[in-house]
Scaffold this motif. Sequence first.
Motif, PDB file in Angstrom:
ATOM      1  N   THR A 118     128.308  92.229  20.111  1.00 19.35           N
ATOM      2  CA  THR A 118     128.901  93.292  20.922  1.00 19.35           C
ATOM      3  C   THR A 118     129.966  92.749  21.869  1.00 19.35           C
ATOM      4  N   ILE A 188     136.556 100.441  17.654  1.00 19.48           N
ATOM      5  CA  ILE A 188     135.810 101.398  18.471  1.00 19.48           C
ATOM      6  C   ILE A 188     134.991 102.328  17.585  1.00 19.48           C
ATOM      7  N   LEU A 189     135.601 102.818  16.509  1.00 24.31           N
ATOM      8  CA  LEU A 189     134.889 103.698  15.584  1.00 24.31           C
ATOM      9  C   LEU A 189     133.706 102.981  14.967  1.00 24.31           C
ATOM     10  N   CYS A 192     130.871 102.535  17.530  1.00 28.11           N
ATOM     11  CA  CYS A 192     130.126 103.772  17.763  1.00 28.11           C
ATOM     12  C   CYS A 192     129.109 104.018  16.647  1.00 28.11           C
ATOM     13  N   ILE A 193     129.553 103.848  15.394  1.00 23.89           N
ATOM     14  CA  ILE A 193     128.642 104.033  14.255  1.00 23.89           C
ATOM     15  C   ILE A 193     127.533 102.996  14.299  1.00 23.89           C
ATOM     16  N   TRP A 194     127.904 101.770  14.656  1.00 22.27           N
ATOM     17  CA  TRP A 194     126.937 100.681  14.732  1.00 22.27           C
ATOM     18  C   TRP A 194     125.848 100.989  15.758  1.00 22.27           C
ATOM     19  N   ILE A 195     126.227 101.509  16.912  1.00 21.81           N
ATOM     20  CA  ILE A 195     125.257 101.863  17.949  1.00 21.81           C
ATOM     21  C   ILE A 195     124.296 102.929  17.453  1.00 21.81           C
ATOM     22  N   LEU A 196     124.821 103.923  16.738  1.00 22.85           N
ATOM     23  CA  LEU A 196     123.969 104.979  16.184  1.00 22.85           C
ATOM     24  C   LEU A 196     122.954 104.416  15.189  1.00 22.85           C
TER      25      LEU A 196
END
Length: 222
Positions: A118, A188-189, A192-196
């Motif tokens: 991260t 960034i995209l 975001c998907i990775w966090i989900l």
Amino acid sequence: MKQEAEVTEGWGVQSQSSIQKLKNKIRLLRLVSRLFGTVLAGATLYLESRTLHTFATTHTVKRGNRGPWARQTTLWPSVVLVAASGITLFFGLLTMMAYTRSFRSADRVNFYGTIITTTIEAAHITIWIIVAVLYRTGKTGHDLWGWACSPLAKKIEPNFEGLVDFSRVCKRGSTNFALSIANPAVTILNLCIWILVLQRMRYVKMQEKQEQRNSTLAPGDC
């Protein structure tokens, strides 16, 4: 007791399978992100290097008592962009080479390079946002991009026909600015998907623990 053990074991296998699938999705997302970032950096490096090469091979030419470029040309916006894209391309290629061997080795390269994934992604985003801002604010008319797009460059272009094509230099600068914005946007995209996906993985693990607790309870305890 045997039936409960079988249920617990069955859930554990199913849970481990789900977690492994999620891990594979994370690795795939990181692969796609790095691939796009590497391609974008490579394109930026190529285009801006061509502009610098054009300047280096023509700035000493004199026609009509002047050269083709601004009298006090500012090169730092182009140098910053080339340096950032070159470094991004280098580390991107290292990671992609590791991926050709295995996902695990790619993670190892990523770990040794930055310790925490991260942190890398955040640093990548921050650096490219700064680079994009610097490249745009450096467009003062004395830089290569700004000068090539200026009315004065178009006015003197006929004197340097066959030597410098300012319209192409201008288009390359505009393209590079768009690429410098796209680079952090892709990251960034992906982040975001990775966090989900990570949140989903935590949920699966929590469900596994809850099912294990429930399976260990005796009928009388319920």
